[in-house]
Write a protein that holds these residues in place. Structure first.
Motif, PDB file in Angstrom:
ATOM      1  N   VAL A  66      10.189  80.800 104.452  1.00  0.00           N
ATOM      2  CA  VAL A  66       9.782  81.285 105.767  1.00  0.00           C
ATOM      3  C   VAL A  66       8.366  80.821 106.087  1.00  0.00           C
ATOM      4  O   VAL A  66       8.093  80.275 107.170  1.00  0.00           O
ATOM      5  N   VAL A  67       7.459  81.006 105.147  1.00  0.00           N
ATOM      6  CA  VAL A  67       6.058  80.600 105.350  1.00  0.00           C
ATOM      7  C   VAL A  67       5.958  79.087 105.497  1.00  0.00           C
ATOM      8  O   VAL A  67       5.242  78.572 106.372  1.00  0.00           O
ATOM      9  N   PHE A  68       6.672  78.359 104.650  1.00  0.00           N
ATOM     10  CA  PHE A  68       6.680  76.897 104.750  1.00  0.00           C
ATOM     11  C   PHE A  68       7.116  76.451 106.139  1.00  0.00           C
ATOM     12  O   PHE A  68       6.495  75.584 106.765  1.00  0.00           O
ATOM     13  N   GLY A  69       8.199  77.045 106.635  1.00  0.00           N
ATOM     14  CA  GLY A  69       8.705  76.673 107.949  1.00  0.00           C
ATOM     15  C   GLY A  69       7.721  76.957 109.061  1.00  0.00           C
ATOM     16  O   GLY A  69       7.546  76.137 109.972  1.00  0.00           O
ATOM     17  N   LEU A  70       7.056  78.121 109.012  1.00  0.00           N
ATOM     18  CA  LEU A  70       6.092  78.468 110.048  1.00  0.00           C
ATOM     19  C   LEU A  70       4.913  77.493 110.063  1.00  0.00           C
ATOM     20  O   LEU A  70       4.492  77.013 111.120  1.00  0.00           O
ATOM     21  N   VAL A  71       4.400  77.173 108.880  1.00  0.00           N
ATOM     22  CA  VAL A  71       3.236  76.287 108.795  1.00  0.00           C
ATOM     23  C   VAL A  71       3.603  74.873 109.199  1.00  0.00           C
ATOM     24  O   VAL A  71       2.903  74.227 109.994  1.00  0.00           O
ATOM     25  N   LYS A  72       4.726  74.382 108.663  1.00  0.00           N
ATOM     26  CA  LYS A  72       5.116  73.012 108.996  1.00  0.00           C
ATOM     27  C   LYS A  72       5.434  72.875 110.483  1.00  0.00           C
ATOM     28  O   LYS A  72       5.098  71.876 111.118  1.00  0.00           O
ATOM     29  N   ALA A  73       6.085  73.902 111.052  1.00  0.00           N
ATOM     30  CA  ALA A  73       6.398  73.863 112.479  1.00  0.00           C
ATOM     31  C   ALA A  73       5.130  73.778 113.313  1.00  0.00           C
ATOM     32  O   ALA A  73       5.040  72.990 114.258  1.00  0.00           O
ATOM     33  N   ALA A  74       4.127  74.589 112.967  1.00  0.00           N
ATOM     34  CA  ALA A  74       2.865  74.564 113.708  1.00  0.00           C
ATOM     35  C   ALA A  74       2.181  73.207 113.588  1.00  0.00           C
ATOM     36  O   ALA A  74       1.656  72.665 114.567  1.00  0.00           O
ATOM     37  N   MET A  75       2.203  72.638 112.389  1.00  0.00           N
ATOM     38  CA  MET A  75       1.584  71.328 112.191  1.00  0.00           C
ATOM     39  C   MET A  75       2.321  70.241 112.963  1.00  0.00           C
ATOM     40  O   MET A  75       1.709  69.332 113.537  1.00  0.00           O
ATOM     41  N   ASN A  76       3.642  70.306 112.979  1.00  0.00           N
ATOM     42  CA  ASN A  76       4.406  69.333 113.754  1.00  0.00           C
ATOM     43  C   ASN A  76       4.035  69.388 115.226  1.00  0.00           C
ATOM     44  O   ASN A  76       3.972  68.368 115.910  1.00  0.00           O
ATOM     45  N   VAL A 117       1.254  81.121  98.837  1.00  0.00           N
ATOM     46  CA  VAL A 117       0.038  80.414  99.260  1.00  0.00           C
ATOM     47  C   VAL A 117       0.195  78.906  99.054  1.00  0.00           C
ATOM     48  O   VAL A 117      -0.203  78.097  99.911  1.00  0.00           O
ATOM     49  N   ALA A 118       0.799  78.513  97.933  1.00  0.00           N
ATOM     50  CA  ALA A 118       1.007  77.087  97.665  1.00  0.00           C
ATOM     51  C   ALA A 118       1.896  76.454  98.730  1.00  0.00           C
ATOM     52  O   ALA A 118       1.672  75.300  99.141  1.00  0.00           O
ATOM     53  N   THR A 119       2.889  77.211  99.204  1.00  0.00           N
ATOM     54  CA  THR A 119       3.769  76.653 100.224  1.00  0.00           C
ATOM     55  C   THR A 119       3.077  76.525 101.574  1.00  0.00           C
ATOM     56  O   THR A 119       3.523  75.743 102.421  1.00  0.00           O
ATOM     57  N   VAL A 120       1.999  77.271 101.799  1.00  0.00           N
ATOM     58  CA  VAL A 120       1.194  77.061 103.009  1.00  0.00           C
ATOM     59  C   VAL A 120       0.622  75.638 102.992  1.00  0.00           C
ATOM     60  O   VAL A 120       0.726  74.898 103.978  1.00  0.00           O
ATOM     61  N   PHE A 121       0.043  75.259 101.867  1.00  0.00           N
ATOM     62  CA  PHE A 121      -0.519  73.908 101.744  1.00  0.00           C
ATOM     63  C   PHE A 121       0.589  72.854 101.765  1.00  0.00           C
ATOM     64  O   PHE A 121       0.401  71.760 102.310  1.00  0.00           O
ATOM     65  N   LEU A 122       1.750  73.183 101.196  1.00  0.00           N
ATOM     66  CA  LEU A 122       2.870  72.257 101.223  1.00  0.00           C
ATOM     67  C   LEU A 122       3.337  72.031 102.662  1.00  0.00           C
ATOM     68  O   LEU A 122       3.636  70.902 103.063  1.00  0.00           O
ATOM     69  N   GLY A 123       3.376  73.101 103.453  1.00  0.00           N
ATOM     70  CA  GLY A 123       3.748  72.970 104.855  1.00  0.00           C
ATOM     71  C   GLY A 123       2.761  72.128 105.642  1.00  0.00           C
ATOM     72  O   GLY A 123       3.143  71.324 106.498  1.00  0.00           O
ATOM     73  N   LEU A 124       1.466  72.306 105.354  1.00  0.00           N
ATOM     74  CA  LEU A 124       0.440  71.483 106.009  1.00  0.00           C
ATOM     75  C   LEU A 124       0.633  70.008 105.659  1.00  0.00           C
ATOM     76  O   LEU A 124       0.567  69.130 106.526  1.00  0.00           O
ATOM     77  N   ASN A 125       0.860  69.733 104.383  1.00  0.00           N
ATOM     78  CA  ASN A 125       1.081  68.361 103.934  1.00  0.00           C
ATOM     79  C   ASN A 125       2.292  67.736 104.612  1.00  0.00           C
ATOM     80  O   ASN A 125       2.232  66.608 105.130  1.00  0.00           O
ATOM     81  N   GLN A 126       3.398  68.464 104.641  1.00  0.00           N
ATOM     82  CA  GLN A 126       4.616  67.938 105.232  1.00  0.00           C
ATOM     83  C   GLN A 126       4.454  67.705 106.735  1.00  0.00           C
ATOM     84  O   GLN A 126       4.845  66.662 107.260  1.00  0.00           O
ATOM     85  N   GLY A 127       3.879  68.694 107.437  1.00  0.00           N
ATOM     86  CA  GLY A 127       3.754  68.594 108.881  1.00  0.00           C
ATOM     87  C   GLY A 127       2.861  67.464 109.332  1.00  0.00           C
ATOM     88  O   GLY A 127       3.120  66.808 110.347  1.00  0.00           O
ATOM     89  N   LEU A 128       1.792  67.207 108.577  1.00  0.00           N
ATOM     90  CA  LEU A 128       0.850  66.153 108.960  1.00  0.00           C
ATOM     91  C   LEU A 128       1.305  64.779 108.476  1.00  0.00           C
ATOM     92  O   LEU A 128       1.404  63.831 109.253  1.00  0.00           O
TER      93      LEU A 128
END
Length: 428
Positions: A66-76, A117-128
């Motif tokens: 869930v957190v990964f999706g929210l972060v990656k979506a915002a970055m996208n 917390v690690a998946t927050v950074f993973l989402g940022l990495n994926q989205g960017l």
């Protein structure tokens, strides 16, 4: 080290003429895919073995997706706009820089919340990083090659997801889960950063040339053969246009959102389901790897095929195949049949995944494409969050993990139906 801005160079579009940079960008996507693949099967296994999450704690188990999706979506959503302002290359490099804490958090995490917390950074990495690698390839390619480019991109990324998942599971058996995740994620992250800094060139000049050609009437026109000559829209206007005003884009965006239900299911709940059937971590990972590799490899066919026959049939067929395959997983009980079903779902994903992105690009003018693709990827990856949360709630409420599989199957069938109704049959 290449210059970050190409100056006084003859700009030519096409995969062949720009093959060196496109290969570098495909390697970038492969490495980004590896970062997410490392967490498949191993993290769900860690949830029970080291962090004490019982199999019935489905909502808590799904929180990292869930957190990964929210972060990656915002970055996208913002990556496309950032790249239009600062360029593709700086955003790509930033994506790798934000990945620096991931190996260390995974290794030293004292509880499940640190994994989140690690998946927050993973989402940022994926989205960017993933977004920029795709945008750069679309910049370099011809408009008629968008399906092929999306196919190559998703092949590289999702083959890496499957391969990295199997490698991490195998290494976890010998080294331990934390040690395997630390070594592999650190190596991938450092290699990705090095290659981004030393071998990637800025491609925004190619995007500007696409826009210039569109203004001259050379590029593929927008819907109904009309040229895009309207004043530039703000990002808020583009978001509204793609989210609820333009029926084809609305249908494509919702399809992108719902198809992520499948990937969230296979990421977080399928490993738990398979391990509960008393098969080993490596066997479960092998089944999931089949899904990722088939998904990735088949896109080499479906991407360019969509350039020839159109997008709609592939999108709808893929949605319905994935829905049927997701339901079939809980109706069978042998490794071989699960493997075939995983392959079937991989084929369905290959039919719809690159085709959805290409269809959005078809409906976008050159100077709006990065932003509209950003809106699409926002809704697509927001599907991780929505899907994982809904699956966790349904499984928690019913007390049966099988309910999540049934939810995904129904969602995919209904989403495909909306594409039938709202997306034109002929490619714009």
């Amino acid at each position: 080290m290449p210059s970050s801005i190409v100056e006084n160079a003859q700009i030519s579009h096409g995969i062949k003429v720009n093959r060196q940079q496109i290969i570098h960008q495909l390697v970038q996507v492969f490495l980004v895919g590896c970062m997410i693949g490392l967490t498949r099967t191993v993290l769900p296994g860690l949830a029970s073995a080291e962090f004490g999450l019982a199999q019935q704690q489905f909502v808590l188990l799904t929180t990292f997706v869930v957190v990964f999706g929210l972060v990656k979506a915002a970055m996208n959503l913002f990556a496309g706009r950032l790249s239009e302002r600062f360029g593709r290359r700086p955003v790509l490099i930033a994506g790798w820089l934000v990945a620096l804490p991931i190996p260390f958090i995974l290794y030293w995490a004292p509880n499940w919340y640190w994994i989140i917390v690690a998946t927050v950074f993973l989402g940022l990495n994926q989205g960017l990083s993933w977004s920029m690698a795709l945008n750069s390839k679309l910049d370099l390619a011809k408009a008629s090659q968008r399906g092929l480019v999306n196919g190559l991109n998703e092949f590289s990324g999702y083959a890496a997801v499957g391969i990295a998942g199997l490698v991490s599971a195998s290494l976890a058996v010998t080294l331990g889960a934390r040690e395997a995740l630390f070594v592999l994620s650190l190596a991938v992250m450092l290699l990705g950063l090095y290659l981004a800094i030393c071998h990637i060139e800025e491609t925004k000049s190619w995007s500007d040339e696409h826009a210039k050609q569109a203004e001259q009437g050379i590029a593929v026109p927008r819907k109904n053969g009309e040229k895009s000559e309207s004043p530039a829209k703000s990002f808020k206007q583009l978001f509204a246009f793609a989210t609820w005003q333009d029926k084809p884009l609305v249908a494509l965006n919702q399809a992108g959102l719902v198809e992520k239900f499948v990937d969230a299911l296979i990421w977080v709940l399928l490993p738990v389901y398979l391990l509960a059937q008393n098969i080993s971590l490596v066997e479960a990972s092998a089944i999931i790897t089949i899904y990722g590799v088939v998904w990735g490899g088949t896109q080499l066919i479906t991407g360019p095929l969509s350039d020839k026959i159109g997008r709609k049939a592939l999108i709808v067929g893929g949605m319905w195949i994935c829905g049927i395959g997701s339901y079939a997983l809980i109706q069978t009980n042998t490794i071989w049949i699960w493997s075939l079903e995983a392959a079937l779902i991989g084929v369905g994903m290959a039919m719809l995944y690159p085709t959805l992105g290409a269809a959005v690009a078809d409906n976008s003018s050159a100077h709006e494409r990065a932003s509209l693709l950003g809106v699409y990827r926002f809704w697509r990856d927001f599907g991780y969050a929505i899907g994982a949360l809904l699956m966790g709630l349904v499984a928690q409420y019913t007390g049966q993990i099988e309910s999540a599989f049934e939810l995904v199957a129904v969602s995919m069938l209904l989403s495909g139906l909306l594409v039938v109704l709202w997306v034109p049959s002929k490619r714009p």
